[in-house]
Design an enzyme around this catalytic site. Structure first.
Site, PDB file in Angstrom:
ATOM      1  N   HIS A 220       5.677  22.282  20.477  1.00 23.42           N
ATOM      2  CA  HIS A 220       4.768  21.195  20.796  1.00 23.42           C
ATOM      3  C   HIS A 220       5.449  20.095  21.607  1.00 23.42           C
ATOM      4  O   HIS A 220       4.874  19.033  21.844  1.00 23.42           O
ATOM      5  CB  HIS A 220       4.222  20.627  19.478  1.00 23.42           C
ATOM      6  CG  HIS A 220       3.039  19.738  19.614  1.00 23.42           C
ATOM      7  ND1 HIS A 220       3.022  18.418  19.189  1.00 23.42           N
ATOM      8  CD2 HIS A 220       1.805  19.971  20.125  1.00 23.42           C
ATOM      9  CE1 HIS A 220       1.845  17.888  19.432  1.00 23.42           C
ATOM     10  NE2 HIS A 220       1.080  18.798  19.994  1.00 23.42           N
ATOM     11  N   ASP A 227      18.651  16.266  36.369  1.00 24.38           N
ATOM     12  CA  ASP A 227      20.080  16.075  36.658  1.00 24.38           C
ATOM     13  C   ASP A 227      20.880  15.572  35.460  1.00 24.38           C
ATOM     14  O   ASP A 227      22.029  15.129  35.629  1.00 24.38           O
ATOM     15  CB  ASP A 227      20.266  15.109  37.831  1.00 24.38           C
ATOM     16  CG  ASP A 227      19.698  15.645  39.135  1.00 24.38           C
ATOM     17  OD1 ASP A 227      19.535  16.875  39.240  1.00 24.38           O
ATOM     18  OD2 ASP A 227      19.405  14.835  40.026  1.00 24.38           O
ATOM     19  N   HIS A 393      -4.369   9.858  21.765  1.00 25.64           N
ATOM     20  CA  HIS A 393      -3.530  11.024  21.530  1.00 25.64           C
ATOM     21  C   HIS A 393      -2.055  10.651  21.379  1.00 25.64           C
ATOM     22  O   HIS A 393      -1.209  11.526  21.251  1.00 25.64           O
ATOM     23  CB  HIS A 393      -3.718  11.997  22.711  1.00 25.64           C
ATOM     24  CG  HIS A 393      -3.080  13.336  22.512  1.00 25.64           C
ATOM     25  ND1 HIS A 393      -1.921  13.717  23.168  1.00 25.64           N
ATOM     26  CD2 HIS A 393      -3.426  14.399  21.741  1.00 25.64           C
ATOM     27  CE1 HIS A 393      -1.591  14.945  22.831  1.00 25.64           C
ATOM     28  NE2 HIS A 393      -2.488  15.383  21.957  1.00 25.64           N
ATOM     29  N   LYS A 395       1.611   9.294  19.942  1.00 24.78           N
ATOM     30  CA  LYS A 395       2.375   9.441  18.704  1.00 24.78           C
ATOM     31  C   LYS A 395       3.499   8.401  18.742  1.00 24.78           C
ATOM     32  O   LYS A 395       4.535   8.582  19.395  1.00 24.78           O
ATOM     33  CB  LYS A 395       2.980  10.833  18.583  1.00 24.78           C
ATOM     34  CG  LYS A 395       1.953  11.991  18.690  1.00 24.78           C
ATOM     35  CD  LYS A 395       1.842  12.480  20.104  1.00 24.78           C
ATOM     36  CE  LYS A 395       1.128  13.808  20.241  1.00 24.78           C
ATOM     37  NZ  LYS A 395      -0.151  13.942  19.646  1.00 24.78           N
ATOM     38  N   ASP A 400       9.163  -2.497  11.431  1.00 27.21           N
ATOM     39  CA  ASP A 400       9.548  -3.908  11.463  1.00 27.21           C
ATOM     40  C   ASP A 400       9.649  -4.356  12.924  1.00 27.21           C
ATOM     41  O   ASP A 400       8.817  -3.983  13.747  1.00 27.21           O
ATOM     42  CB  ASP A 400      10.869  -4.117  10.712  1.00 27.21           C
ATOM     43  CG  ASP A 400      10.803  -3.624   9.269  1.00 27.21           C
ATOM     44  OD1 ASP A 400       9.717  -3.694   8.681  1.00 27.21           O
ATOM     45  OD2 ASP A 400      11.826  -3.158   8.743  1.00 27.21           O
TER      46      ASP A 400
END
Length: 475
Positions: A220, A227, A393, A395, A400
């Site tokens: 996933h 480079d 979508h 993530k 903190d």
């Protein structure tokens, strides 16, 4: 046909023998007692149904996968040693006692924290693709790609055009894709890249017919390295949906980041492990760390081949060590009992716990399952916010004001135990502030969910949500 009963008896005997073989594999490899018991009961009680399902979903085809840095003659351990012994390695982030949880993450990642990095937040598809295209155009030696979904649409065609042009200039290209995520990618697309000189491989061996008996474990990850000096990682695949060209004509809200400096070698190492698994080849790449800034960073690959449940431990470590807030954005929210309990405890001790999930989803079952957590969340003080415009979508994890992570892992069982994922984490104050600003803007476009949003729905809806939640291990 007098021999028919004997044939049936033999078939049943063989079926139960196969079920016992499956049970044997489960007992050797299981990680959760609940999952193991469920499979064993099904295999012994309903083998004609459970055996095919186990072969399709339950078998860990990576039980024989040893992380490439531990592979005998082909060991990549010397490359990791060079990264660990480089001038920008930080054996202990300068965080004092508050940095101990970061050292746990470093041990989980089997990579060091490095200094000398520069992270740039890419807040949407347009900014991400522009940066990806520019980096590929600037590549002088090689381009490494690894994406779960590759489409042959405008974005995909632009990628192919750039890669073919760079190949003609003498730049080497390695192109790795997952054949479940990219099931609709035409073979012609891959043949054209191969004909132009690109090295192309599938994480699942490229033959979807052979993988029909093992579709549960997927790569996933979404990353690009050029480079060995600049890399990209985040939630964005190669497709037009991130530019407002999805079926509903609304853009997918997603986040990526550009990584420059020694941390780019961490992305490169993760890519190399995956490429080695997929192709049994270890390309010669650049491994000299190049300083690009003053930020401390860690690359955290996770997957079902790890000795620990690395992704689960990553989230638990972040939640348990949050002191003032833990904000998590995830399109798929189906946490197991460990994660939901940790979130409850964090909220009960006064931590500002906010979970951003989408109102619109590409998976209606996961959307329903998320409703079943509202009562638990509300009672503990966890804020669950549904993002209203388009499909969110991204993530993202913000702990903190200490660190932020951008990656591919969701708050669901698939990311925790089944998928190969990767996250980039930094303690850089400027980047943490940028993530704070971004999530604050997203929260302004969210609706806070409460227990009433669940309780006021019909009994049929509530029962359906609870029933779908039982399927969490497969969602």
């Amino acid at each position: 046909m007098p021999e028919l009963p004997s044939f049936l008896a033999l078939a049943v005997a063989l079926l139960y023998a196969l079920a016992l073989v499956c049970v044997y594999r489960i007992l050797l490899t299981y990680r959760t007692a609940q999952g193991a018991i469920a499979w064993i009961m099904g295999l012994l009680g309903l083998p004609y149904l459970a055996v095919p399902l186990f072969l399709l979903f339950g078998r860990n085809r990576f039980s024989g996968y040893v992380r490439a840095r531990r592979l005998g003659d082909k060991s990549l351990r010397p490359l990791l040693n060079r990264l660990e012994q480089g001038p920008e390695t930080i054996s202990a982030p300068q965080q004092g006692d508050a940095g101990r949880d970061l050292q746990v993450l470093s041990r989980l990642a089997r990579q060091p924290f490095t200094g000398g990095n520069q992270f740039t937040l890419l807040k949407d598809g347009e900014a991400t693709f522009e940066a990806l295209f520019e980096a590929m155009e600037d590549a002088r030696h090689y381009i490494l790609l690894e994406f779960y979904i590759v489409r042959s649409d405008r974005v995909g065609q632009r990628i192919k055009t750039i890669l073919k042009r760079k190949l003609a200039q003498g730049v080497q290209v390695w192109f790795l894709y997952d054949d479940i995520g990219s099931v609709w990618l035409p073979r012609k697309y891959l043949r054209e890249l191969s004909a132009a000189g690109a090295n192309v491989a599938s994480f699942g061996d490229g033959n979807i017919r052979r993988r029909r008996f093992q579709i549960n474990f997927r790569n996933h990850r979404k990353l690009l390295v050029c480079d060995g000096t600049v890399g990209f990682v985040g939630g964005i695949n190669l497709g037009d949906e991130y530019l407002g060209c999805a079926m509903d004509q609304e853009p997918w809200r997603d986040t990526h980041c550009r990584v420059e400096g020694p941390a780019a070698l961490g992305l490169q190492l993760a890519w190399l492990e995956d490429w080695n698994w997929a192709s049994d080849d270890t390309p010669t790449l650049h491994w000299e760390p190049q300083r690009a800034g003053d930020q401390e960073a860690l690359i955290l690959p996770t997957g079902p081949a790890d000795p620990h449940e690395t992704c689960t431990l990553f989230f638990l470590n972040c939640i348990n060590n949050a002191q003032s807030r833990i904000w998590i954005a995830s399109p798929y929210f189906v946490p197991d009992f460990q994660v939901i309990n940790a979130l409850q405890l964090a909220a009960l001790r006064g931590v500002d716990v906010r979970i951003l999930i989408p109102e619109k989803s590409d998976n209606p079952l996961i959307r329903m399952a998320a409703y079943s957590y509202l009562v638990q969340a509300s009672q503990a003080g966890i804020g669950i916010y549904r993002y209203q415009p388009g499909f969110m979508h991204q993530k993202v994890v913000l702990v903190d004001d200490r660190y932020a992570a951008i990656g591919t892992a969701n708050l669901d069982n698939r990311s925790m135990r089944l998928n190969f994922e990767i996250s980039a984490l930094t303690t850089a104050p400027s980047f943490v502030r940028a993530v704070d600003t971004m999530l604050t803007e997203d929260l302004a476009q969210c609706q806070l969910m409460t227990a009433r949003d669940y309780r006021d729905r019909s009994l049929l809806f509530r029962i359906s949500c609870r029933a779908v939640r039982l399927l969490a291990p497969l969602l």
